[in-house]
Design a protein around this motif. Sequence first.
Motif, PDB file in Angstrom:
ATOM      1  N   CYS A 170      42.725 -66.862  31.672  1.00 39.73           N
ATOM      2  CA  CYS A 170      43.554 -67.791  30.910  1.00 39.73           C
ATOM      3  C   CYS A 170      44.982 -67.240  30.790  1.00 39.73           C
TER       4      CYS A 170
ATOM      5  N   CYS B 155      38.338 -70.448  27.436  1.00 43.11           N
ATOM      6  CA  CYS B 155      39.360 -70.093  26.445  1.00 43.11           C
ATOM      7  C   CYS B 155      40.151 -71.348  26.069  1.00 43.11           C
ATOM      8  N   CYS B 156      41.357 -71.489  26.592  1.00 41.30           N
ATOM      9  CA  CYS B 156      42.216 -72.603  26.190  1.00 41.30           C
ATOM     10  C   CYS B 156      41.874 -73.919  26.891  1.00 41.30           C
TER      11      CYS B 156
HETATM   12 ZN   LIG Z   1      43.561 -68.956  26.454  1.00 38.12          ZN
END
Ligand SMILES: [Zn+2]
Length: 128
Positions: A7, A18-19
Amino acid sequence: MTDDARCPCGSGASFATCCGPVIAGNRPALTAADLMRSRYTAYHRGDIDHLRRSWDPSTVPSGVAFDPEIRWQGLAILDTQAGQALDQEGTVTFVARFVGDAGERELRERSRFVRHEGRWVYIDGDPF
Ligand SMILES: [Zn+2]
């Protein structure tokens, strides 16, 4: 960038875990710092929709735009105050490095986040 790439926010996790889900709207950010990371990654990827959605309606600029000359280089979260799963507000202090027209620079900000309709949103921030 593939989903199993690291990420851009520097967490060390894959974008897919993650994001990625936060930006896609599939999972709300659990903490203010998680939202901060997803906003950095949205800048990195040029995802205006996520930036708009993650901005408090009272402070979101009418035109959220990207400077195409800026290339984001990395994020470091220095400090967080509150902003946890059970909090209603929090601050995240960070440094984001970028390269623009004027060379390598840093954005240093203490950002304020609140919950809006249950979700973390960005209010504003002070440079430091
Ligand atoms: Zn992230």
